[in-house]
Design a protein around this motif. Structure first.
Motif, PDB file in Angstrom:
ATOM      1  N   MET A 148       0.896  -1.295   0.035  1.00 31.63           N
ATOM      2  CA  MET A 148      -0.030   0.020  -0.054  1.00 31.63           C
ATOM      3  C   MET A 148       0.976   1.171  -0.019  1.00 31.63           C
ATOM      4  O   MET A 148       0.572   2.341  -0.805  1.00 31.63           O
ATOM      5  CB  MET A 148      -0.829   0.037   1.199  1.00 31.63           C
ATOM      6  N   TYR A 174      -6.039   4.894   2.618  1.00 32.72           N
ATOM      7  CA  TYR A 174      -7.047   4.279   3.425  1.00 32.72           C
ATOM      8  C   TYR A 174      -8.209   4.786   3.672  1.00 32.72           C
ATOM      9  O   TYR A 174      -9.277   4.343   3.670  1.00 32.72           O
ATOM     10  CB  TYR A 174      -6.398   4.159   4.837  1.00 32.72           C
ATOM     11  N   GLY A 216     -10.319   2.110   2.625  1.00 29.15           N
ATOM     12  CA  GLY A 216     -10.437   1.287   3.933  1.00 29.15           C
ATOM     13  C   GLY A 216      -9.404   0.486   4.222  1.00 29.15           C
ATOM     14  O   GLY A 216      -8.787   0.196   5.363  1.00 29.15           O
ATOM     15  N   SER A 217      -9.124  -0.381   3.311  1.00 26.55           N
ATOM     16  CA  SER A 217      -8.090  -1.554   3.344  1.00 26.55           C
ATOM     17  C   SER A 217      -7.537  -2.104   2.180  1.00 26.55           C
ATOM     18  O   SER A 217      -8.058  -1.659   1.202  1.00 26.55           O
ATOM     19  CB  SER A 217      -8.630  -2.968   4.119  1.00 26.55           C
ATOM     20  N   LYS A 218      -6.475  -3.128   2.056  1.00 23.96           N
ATOM     21  CA  LYS A 218      -6.045  -3.433   0.846  1.00 23.96           C
ATOM     22  C   LYS A 218      -7.175  -4.424   0.244  1.00 23.96           C
ATOM     23  O   LYS A 218      -7.196  -4.247  -1.024  1.00 23.96           O
ATOM     24  CB  LYS A 218      -4.935  -4.408   0.860  1.00 23.96           C
ATOM     25  N   ASP A 219      -7.964  -5.060   1.032  1.00 23.07           N
ATOM     26  CA  ASP A 219      -9.078  -5.666   0.382  1.00 23.07           C
ATOM     27  C   ASP A 219     -10.054  -4.897  -0.185  1.00 23.07           C
ATOM     28  O   ASP A 219     -10.630  -5.104  -1.306  1.00 23.07           O
ATOM     29  CB  ASP A 219      -9.690  -6.579   1.383  1.00 23.07           C
ATOM     30  N   ASP A 245     -17.525  -2.349  -2.179  1.00 21.30           N
ATOM     31  CA  ASP A 245     -17.654  -3.395  -1.192  1.00 21.30           C
ATOM     32  C   ASP A 245     -18.902  -4.222  -1.379  1.00 21.30           C
ATOM     33  O   ASP A 245     -18.704  -5.340  -0.690  1.00 21.30           O
ATOM     34  CB  ASP A 245     -17.924  -2.670  -0.008  1.00 21.30           C
TER      35      ASP A 245
END
Length: 220
Positions: free
Chosen positions: A26, A41, A45-48, A131
């Motif tokens: 990241m 981020y 939110g996240s790498k996923d 998401d």
């Protein structure tokens, strides 16, 4: 000028050309995009979350291309043949799209894991949509067909499935032993998709004639 989100997605896609998703960092993506890690981020939110956004963008860009091709006012059979050729060419150049359309994800790609049940919705609207998860292969095919005129929807589905059969089982290059045996045997594969265009067009024209002359106007 691209937004920070688009710059980060472009950086992630570029990184995949050189390393598997598991090795993509990241911090490196933030540097490549010229933004802070906090911005990254905040967006994903996240790498996923970034993986889900990358895959969602690929699906959206694909459908945008489909709509543009199907808006061509030319003969439907030729338009659908062009669609088949475009799908083959685009999936060859874009592994994420190939995985989306076939369901064949390998270790190099960011196969998106669904958002955790009960997780707080993302602050960014585009991320909330990402998401929700990408379409399954069958859903993406159905979305492709939905872009076509009702009168030739069956022909559109045929064109897409012909293209995907080529994506899943591409011709064997002539330079290989298998390719040489094939050339000496029954029928040699074409060197590219383009020589197949007249054949594809004839098949699609046949389907369209059946569809438009049927009292039901739809395939069973």
């Amino acid at each position: 000028m691209p937004t920070a989100r688009e710059a980060l997605l472009d950086a992630a896609l570029a990184a995949l050309a050189h390393r598997p998703w598991s090795a993509v960092r990241m911090a490196d993506l933030a540097t490549a995009a010229g933004v802070s890690r906090q911005t990254l981020y905040n967006e994903f939110g996240s790498k996923d979350g970034l993986a889900r956004a990358l895959v969602r963008r690929e699906a959206d860009a694909y459908l945008q291309g489909v709509r543009k091709l199907l808006a061509d006012p030319g003969p439907p059979a030729r338009t659908l043949a062009a669609l088949a050729e475009w799908i083959v060419a685009r999936t060859a150049a874009r592994p994420v799209l190939r995985a989306l359309l076939t369901g064949a994800w390998d270790a190099r790609l960011p196969a998106p894991r669904p958002a955790r049940p009960g997780a707080r919705p993302a602050a960014v609207p585009a991320q909330r949509r990402a998401d929700a998860g990408p379409p399954a292969p069958g859903e993406l095919v159905a979305a492709t067909v939905a872009c076509a005129d009702e009168r030739w929807a069956a022909g559109c589905e045929l064109a897409v499935r012909i293209a995907l059969s080529h994506v899943v089982a591409p011709p064997v290059p002539y330079g290989t032993a298998t390719g040489a045996r094939r050339a000496e045997g029954q029928c040699a594969e074409p060197e590219s998709w383009s020589p197949m265009t007249p054949t594809i067009t004839r098949v699609i024209e046949t389907i369209l004639r059946v569809e438009t002359t049927s009292p039901r106007k739809t395939m069973p």
